[in-house]
Design an enzyme around this catalytic site. Structure first.
Site, short mmCIF file in Angstrom:
data_model
loop_
_atom_site.label_atom_id
_atom_site.label_comp_id
_atom_site.label_asym_id
_atom_site.label_seq_id
_atom_site.Cartn_x
_atom_site.Cartn_y
_atom_site.Cartn_z
N ASP A 200 -42.30 33.01 -16.80
CA ASP A 200 -42.89 32.99 -18.13
C ASP A 200 -44.29 32.38 -18.03
O ASP A 200 -44.99 32.59 -17.03
CB ASP A 200 -41.98 32.19 -19.07
CG ASP A 200 -42.04 32.67 -20.50
OD1 ASP A 200 -43.10 32.49 -21.13
OD2 ASP A 200 -41.04 33.22 -21.00
N HIS A 269 -44.78 29.32 -24.75
CA HIS A 269 -43.60 30.17 -24.77
C HIS A 269 -42.63 29.81 -23.64
O HIS A 269 -41.40 29.75 -23.84
CB HIS A 269 -44.06 31.63 -24.64
CG HIS A 269 -42.99 32.65 -24.81
ND1 HIS A 269 -42.22 33.12 -23.77
CD2 HIS A 269 -42.58 33.34 -25.91
CE1 HIS A 269 -41.38 34.04 -24.22
NE2 HIS A 269 -41.58 34.19 -25.52
N SER A 469 -37.09 37.19 -26.97
CA SER A 469 -37.39 36.10 -26.06
C SER A 469 -36.47 34.92 -26.28
O SER A 469 -36.10 34.22 -25.34
CB SER A 469 -38.83 35.60 -26.26
OG SER A 469 -39.76 36.35 -25.53
#
Length: 654
Positions: A200, A269, A469
């Protein structure tokens, strides 16, 4: 206070993703099966391409460079297709899958890129060519509309509770039918002994995040513009440097994030996703909880400014599972499960670089869990969600219906395997129509800076996000809990296929009847039921009685299998036999060989292995003291056909 910034729409999180308007080259040239142009769109430009050669082409650095240069020389002769401004072509590096990354001196439009790939594929030594496109984090941030009290778990994480309709957060009127029953799993497992790799944006330091493997992780972003380090090259450490796109050079100029739309601050994120899967420190009287909270989370940075390239993501997958990547120190913490909450448009075939990397990971016993995507569309046109061998996860909201943004299975498809809570953003599915504050989002630890991370503890905060996600780490954490429970019970780890079988067998039927044209696999994740099933024998041990029998010195020819497949063989070897040689050879594709005496080998339990590019694998045992049955496990790193399997020994009497 909570981080506040809601993207204009869910689609904006994927706005840089290319769309699948261009078709693969076809016609009398017969190159269609060797070119994947599904990610090429008329609105974007391309200057990076991944080329894989046939197994007969030498793969040394010098030979690979010469071979690539020869193919590129032929490609640049297509003056008519590439206009008078034919680009110069540079060889960049070899990927861990054995494919090669090349770049052009200028960006090509869609038609030029298609012609360029066709010219490369005209070389008979080229097996496959694809554009190296960018993938993106799949999630959106929650609006700032409330302030948490000290009881964060009770108020903000009802998605961890059983999805039986009884869970509601303070001040909300609608029951959460989308819960993953993580609390039910905690009675049986906590993640001990398992490593989760999160590919990520990396991870930040935070008082409520276990970032103990931050330095052990790796930053695989090779482009300085994307990484934000200014200079090209990869570095150790899986730390998030920020992925903002506001201001130069990311929102203007020749290298700006094309189709990014409105500039965005850093998302953090990777920290959000890592925290959900297990990195959020749990039972410490502050903040929130992670799912497999005693697992170790290995951050692997592959997404930066504008996103991340397939070539970097493929290498990150191989490395995270314990495979070797040239120029990078080997991973000392191989992951049993990989989370990829990222993606973009384009169909993923078994020949794509990402799919080949996934096959290598599966061959090592690593389960790969990926997000279905937030396009609100058929998942088959999203990658890596459509790659073979992955567990693809859709998102549901509080009512257990498919989130409006989530990708799905069209009729007749089975790409999405199951769903988990990812947030509904706004609970339109609720009969009351009342907006739920926390339950429209999934909540975890993040940073409060809009650019580079602010130092902890000043930068510590929590944020809500929604997307596939956020659904994906629910499943990843559940897989870690399943494998941890197996370890605690002294049982062998489940194979990736066995993991999927357990998840689907125990998935809960949605409270809301799914749309028959937009389905999401077996149902909704029930972590508690999955862990219970895993330790009572859900999944099977490797076969022994039905393994194909080999005879001494007799080659079994014509063997074949898919990428990620495993096939078992056995041979009885008498006492005092000498020079036992077990080998595979010939054919096409790529296999790995694992051998064990007395029991079938697994990805983690074997006596010897042979893992090289191609099919020429061999294991030798100098002497066999007692009569023993030797078992072979042949794994398809790539799809293979025409392979021979043979075991030869010299009896004691000779």
């Amino acid at each position: 206070m909570f981080k506040a910034a809601l993207a204009a729409s869910v689609a904006l999180a994927l706005s840089l993703s290319v769309t699948a308007h261009a078709q693969s080259t076809s016609g009398s040239n017969g190159f269609a099966t060797r070119i994947n142009a599904s990610a090429v769109t008329g609105n974007a430009t391309y200057n990076r391409f991944i080329v894989r050669y046939n197994a007969s082409v030498p793969t040394t650095a010098v030979a690979a460079t010469q071979s690539a240069s020869a193919a590129m020389s032929r490609a640049t002769k297509l003056q008519a297709s590439l206009s008078s401004n034919a680009p110069a072509v540079s060889y960049k590096r070899t990927l861990a899958t054995g494919a090669h990354l090349i770049t052009t001196s200028r960006k090509l439009n869609a038609s030029e890129a298609a012609a360029f790939m066709q010219s490369i594929a005209s070389d008979p030594t080229v097996a496959y060519v694809q554009p190296d496109v960018m993938r993106h984090a799949i999630g959106i941030k929650a609006p700032a509309s409330f302030t948490p009290n000290d009881n964060y778990f009770a108020k903000y994480q009802t998605d961890y509770l059983p999805g039986d309709g009884t869970a509601t957060a303070a001040g909300n009127k609608v029951a959460n039918w989308g819960g993953a029953n993580v609390t039910g799993a905690w009675d049986l497992a906590d993640g001990t002994g398992i490593t989760i790799a999160v590919i990520d944006t990396g991870i930040v330091k935070h008082a409520d995040i276990d970032a103990s493997l931050g330095d052990a992780g790796y930053d695989f972003i090779s482009d300085g513009f994307v990484s934000g380090r200014s200079t090209d090259g990869r570095v150790s450490g899986g730390w998030d440097l920020g992925d903002w796109t506001t201001g130069a050079p990311y929102d203007s100029g020749a290298n700006a994030c094309v189709n990014q739309g409105q500039g965005q601050g850093s998302s953090w994120h990777g920290s959000h996703v890592a925290s959900a899967s297990g990195a959020e420190i749990t039972n410490n009287s502050i903040g929130m909880a992670g799912i497999a909270y005693k697992a170790k989370v290995l951050p692997v940075r592959a997404l930066g400014h504008c996103g991340g390239y397939d070539s970097d993501i493929a290498d990150a997958i191989v490395w995270a599972s314990g495979g070797h990547v040239d120029g990078v120190a080997d991973n000392q913490h191989p992951a049993q499960v990989i989370n990829m909450s990222l993606g973009g448009d384009g169909t993923c075939t078994a020949d794509d670089a990402t799919a080949q990397a996934i096959a290598k990971a599966r061959a090592k016993g690593t389960t790969v869990v990926v997000a279905a995507g937030n396009d609100g569309a058929d998942v088959k046109s999203h990658s890596p969600a459509s790659c073979p061998g992955v567990i693809t996860v859709a998102s549901t909201g509080v009512g257990s219906g498919l989130s409006f943004y989530s990708n799905y299975n069209a009729p007749g498809e089975s790409i999405v395997k199951l769903a988990a809570f990812g947030g509904g953003v706004y609970p339109n599915e609720a009969s009351s129509g009342t907006q739920l504050n926390p339950e429209g989002f999934a909540w975890q630890a993040v940073n409060n800076s809009s650019t580079s991370p602010a130092a902890s503890p000043g930068g510590d905060t929590y944020g809500g996000m929604a997307g596939t996600s956020q659904a994906t780490p629910h499943v990843t954490g559940a897989v870690a809990l399943m494998q941890s429970a197996r370890l605690a019970a002294n049982m062998p780890l489940l194979t990736p296929d066995e993991v999927l079988a357990v998840l689907q067998k125990t998935a809960r039927t949605p409270h809301t009847t799914p749309n028959s044209n937009k389905t999401f696999g077996a149902g909704i994740l029930d972590a508690g039921a999955a862990v219970a099933e895993a330790v009572k024998g859900g999944g099977t041990t490797p076969p022994t009685d039905n393994a194909t029998v080999l005879q001494n010195g007799v080659a079994l020819t014509g063997q074949k299998g898919d990428a990620g497949s495993e096939t078992f063989y056995k041979i009885d070897v008498p006492a005092n036999a000498r020079a036992l040689v077990i080998r595979t050879a010939g054919g096409t594709g790529d296999v790995s060989l694992y051998v064990k005496a007395g029991a079938a080998p697994t990805a983690t339990a074997f006596d010897a292995s042979s893992i090289h590019a191609g099919n020429a694998e061999s294991v030798t045992v100098a002497k066999v003291a007692a009569a023993t049955t030797y078992y072979l496990r042949v794994v398809g790193v790539q799809a293979y056909t025409g392979v021979s399997v043979q075991a030869t020994y010299t009896p004691a009497s000779q």
